[in-house]
Design a protein around this motif. Structure first.
Motif, mmCIF file in Angstrom:
data_model
loop_
_atom_site.group_PDB
_atom_site.id
_atom_site.type_symbol
_atom_site.label_atom_id
_atom_site.label_comp_id
_atom_site.label_asym_id
_atom_site.label_seq_id
_atom_site.Cartn_x
_atom_site.Cartn_y
_atom_site.Cartn_z
ATOM 1 N N GLU A 184 0.796 -1.169 -0.064
ATOM 2 C CA GLU A 184 -0.001 0.097 0.012
ATOM 3 C C GLU A 184 0.891 1.254 0.003
ATOM 4 O OE1 GLU A 184 -3.211 0.630 -0.525
ATOM 5 O OE2 GLU A 184 -3.484 -1.550 -0.777
ATOM 6 N N LYS A 185 1.869 1.248 0.862
ATOM 7 C CA LYS A 185 2.921 2.327 0.905
ATOM 8 C C LYS A 185 3.605 2.730 -0.610
ATOM 9 C CE LYS A 185 7.102 0.339 2.747
ATOM 10 N NZ LYS A 185 8.027 0.387 3.701
ATOM 11 N N TYR A 186 3.746 1.482 -1.241
ATOM 12 C CA TYR A 186 4.297 1.950 -2.469
ATOM 13 C C TYR A 186 3.365 2.472 -3.486
ATOM 14 C CZ TYR A 186 8.186 -1.013 -0.651
ATOM 15 O OH TYR A 186 9.166 -1.307 0.104
ATOM 16 N N ILE A 187 1.988 1.700 -3.271
ATOM 17 C CA ILE A 187 0.991 2.414 -4.403
ATOM 18 C C ILE A 187 0.497 3.956 -4.082
ATOM 19 C CG2 ILE A 187 -1.570 2.239 -4.811
ATOM 20 C CD1 ILE A 187 -1.288 -0.867 -4.283
ATOM 21 N N GLU A 188 0.808 4.094 -2.792
ATOM 22 C CA GLU A 188 0.800 5.743 -2.175
ATOM 23 C C GLU A 188 1.651 6.478 -2.747
ATOM 24 O OE1 GLU A 188 0.490 8.424 1.942
ATOM 25 O OE2 GLU A 188 0.302 6.073 2.111
ATOM 26 N N LYS A 189 2.993 6.166 -3.028
ATOM 27 C CA LYS A 189 3.993 6.846 -3.632
ATOM 28 C C LYS A 189 3.842 7.048 -4.888
ATOM 29 C CE LYS A 189 7.766 5.712 -0.050
ATOM 30 N NZ LYS A 189 9.136 5.075 0.038
ATOM 31 N N ALA A 190 3.233 6.021 -5.769
ATOM 32 C CA ALA A 190 3.109 6.289 -7.028
ATOM 33 C C ALA A 190 1.807 7.256 -7.445
ATOM 34 C CB ALA A 190 2.585 4.729 -7.755
ATOM 35 N N HIS A 236 10.141 20.307 2.373
ATOM 36 C CA HIS A 236 9.829 20.307 0.872
ATOM 37 C C HIS A 236 8.468 21.278 0.698
ATOM 38 C CE1 HIS A 236 12.286 17.044 0.897
ATOM 39 N NE2 HIS A 236 11.685 16.125 1.539
ATOM 40 N N ALA A 237 8.504 22.463 1.327
ATOM 41 C CA ALA A 237 7.541 23.337 0.944
ATOM 42 C C ALA A 237 7.207 23.816 -0.375
ATOM 43 C CB ALA A 237 7.772 24.553 1.960
ATOM 44 N N ILE A 238 8.406 23.870 -1.194
ATOM 45 C CA ILE A 238 8.304 24.291 -2.512
ATOM 46 C C ILE A 238 7.656 23.089 -3.373
ATOM 47 C CG2 ILE A 238 9.451 24.877 -4.750
ATOM 48 C CD1 ILE A 238 11.708 25.788 -2.663
ATOM 49 N N LEU A 239 7.788 22.101 -3.140
ATOM 50 C CA LEU A 239 7.293 20.908 -3.999
ATOM 51 C C LEU A 239 5.696 20.564 -3.399
ATOM 52 C CD1 LEU A 239 10.131 18.237 -3.752
ATOM 53 C CD2 LEU A 239 9.964 19.924 -5.636
ATOM 54 N N ASP A 298 -2.560 19.279 -5.550
ATOM 55 C CA ASP A 298 -3.727 20.078 -6.017
ATOM 56 C C ASP A 298 -4.046 21.094 -5.086
ATOM 57 O OD1 ASP A 298 -3.807 18.016 -8.128
ATOM 58 O OD2 ASP A 298 -5.247 16.807 -6.967
ATOM 59 N N GLU A 299 -3.876 21.044 -3.380
ATOM 60 C CA GLU A 299 -4.134 21.855 -2.565
ATOM 61 C C GLU A 299 -3.126 22.969 -2.401
ATOM 62 O OE1 GLU A 299 -6.123 20.193 0.622
ATOM 63 O OE2 GLU A 299 -7.462 19.052 -0.358
ATOM 64 N N GLY A 300 -1.793 22.622 -2.420
ATOM 65 C CA GLY A 300 -0.733 23.127 -1.955
ATOM 66 C C GLY A 300 -0.721 23.637 -0.496
ATOM 67 N N LEU A 348 3.129 10.800 -7.168
ATOM 68 C CA LEU A 348 3.955 11.057 -8.791
ATOM 69 C C LEU A 348 2.873 11.096 -9.569
ATOM 70 C CD1 LEU A 348 6.684 8.372 -8.531
ATOM 71 C CD2 LEU A 348 7.011 10.707 -8.308
ATOM 72 N N LEU A 349 1.990 10.585 -9.659
ATOM 73 C CA LEU A 349 1.001 10.915 -10.863
ATOM 74 C C LEU A 349 0.028 12.063 -10.393
ATOM 75 C CD1 LEU A 349 -0.746 7.166 -11.158
ATOM 76 C CD2 LEU A 349 0.824 8.476 -12.880
ATOM 77 N N GLU A 350 -0.008 12.535 -9.177
ATOM 78 C CA GLU A 350 -0.531 13.807 -8.897
ATOM 79 C C GLU A 350 0.024 14.909 -9.331
ATOM 80 O OE1 GLU A 350 -2.192 16.458 -5.406
ATOM 81 O OE2 GLU A 350 -1.847 14.333 -4.876
#
Length: 292
Positions: free
Chosen positions: A2-8, A275-278, A284-286, A11-13
């Motif tokens: 699940e944690k790897y899917i969350e990371k993916a 990682h504020a800039i990223l 989507d929300e910042g 990246l897609l977002e």
């Protein structure tokens, strides 16, 4: 798994934002706590390198007020401020230039290069990058009455920026790191507020984004809640009404001026956040306040 899917998913977002901002210039004002905490320094450098490697053109303008204060304390010289501006005599200017150009600028460049990036350090005097004129302070309500003006010493304001100097480095895949000092018509060097320099650099480059790293969450409303997005007209009204007050006023005005001069969007974000800039650019929300 699940944690790897969350990371993916993360990246897609980020993917549409990476596509949208490819080859676009982003000017980042680097200052505050993010310049003092070792972990945040490392995170900032790695974030900037990531932006560069995925096709964006980051340009960094840094401050250095606390570091200048520390050096002045070491030599036994007391700092004096008038209307938020450091009174800068010749001796103080030597310290300012030494700290900003000789120490902080070189440290940022070294950190980026040692982490696999390709940065170059610049001051406003390099190639006449930042042309400056003397800034005066005026008692409230007395602006324009020269006999009332207050001499701040070697404090300047931006007269013009030569974007060609910066663009030449961007074109050759360098990350420009700019110290906020400018040069006058007679070759004299001026200390300039880093927020003002960053805003003018962003304007001169017609940057896609201008990002101000601060030590607060962003712009807050009357109930101290974060304002995530606001247009320039409403932001100006908030200043008039007093919703935006204190030290946030010059930062918001800096953003509004950059927008008037061609910058697409501006952001005020909390540099104390990892990682504020990223998070601001690629989610989507910042995390801070976007002014458009």
């Amino acid at each position: 798994m699940e944690k790897y899917i969350e990371k993916a998913d993360i990246l897609l977002e980020a993917l549409p934002y990476i596509q949208r901002f490819a080859n676009k210039t982003m000017v980042i004002k680097y200052g505050g706590h993010a310049m003092e905490d070792e972990e945040l320094k490392t995170n900032f450098v790695r974030d900037v390198i990531l932006l560069h490697f995925i096709g964006l053109n980051p340009v960094i303008v840094h401050g250095g007020g606390p570091q200048i204060d520390g050096m002045l304390d070491k030599i036994g010289k007391k700092s004096q401020f008038i209307q938020g501006m450091r009174v800068t005599d010749a001796e103080t200017m030597d310290v300012v230039e030494m700290v900003l150009v000789g120490k902080i600028n070189k440290e940022i460049v070294s950190r980026i290069n040692s982490n696999g990036g390709q940065a170059v350090g610049l001051s406003g005097a390099d190639g006449s990058l930042i042309r400056a004129r003397k800034m005066w302070a005026f008692p409230k309500g007395k602006e324009g009455q020269e006999k009332e003006r207050i001499d701040l010493g070697r404090v300047g304001e931006v007269e013009s920026i030569d974007p060609g100097v910066i663009r030449s480095f961007i074109a050759n895949k360098w990350i420009p790191i700019i110290a906020p000092v400018g040069v006058g018509s007679r070759g004299e060097v001026y200390n300039i507020n880093a927020d003002l320099v960053a805003g003018k650099v962003a304007s001169s480059l017609e940057a896609e984004k201008f990002i101000l790293l601060t030590d607060v969450e962003g712009v807050l409303d009357g109930q101290k809640r974060l304002i995530s997005t606001v247009d320039a007209k409403i932001a100006g009204r908030y200043i008039q009404e007093g919703t935006i007050s204190g030290g946030m006023i010059p930062k918001v005005r800096c953003c509004l001026e950059a927008l008037r001069e061609g910058v697409k969007k501006t952001h005020i974000i909390d540099g104390r956040v990892k990682h504020a800039i990223l998070l601001e650019i690629f989610t989507d929300e910042g995390i801070g306040t976007q002014i458009y």
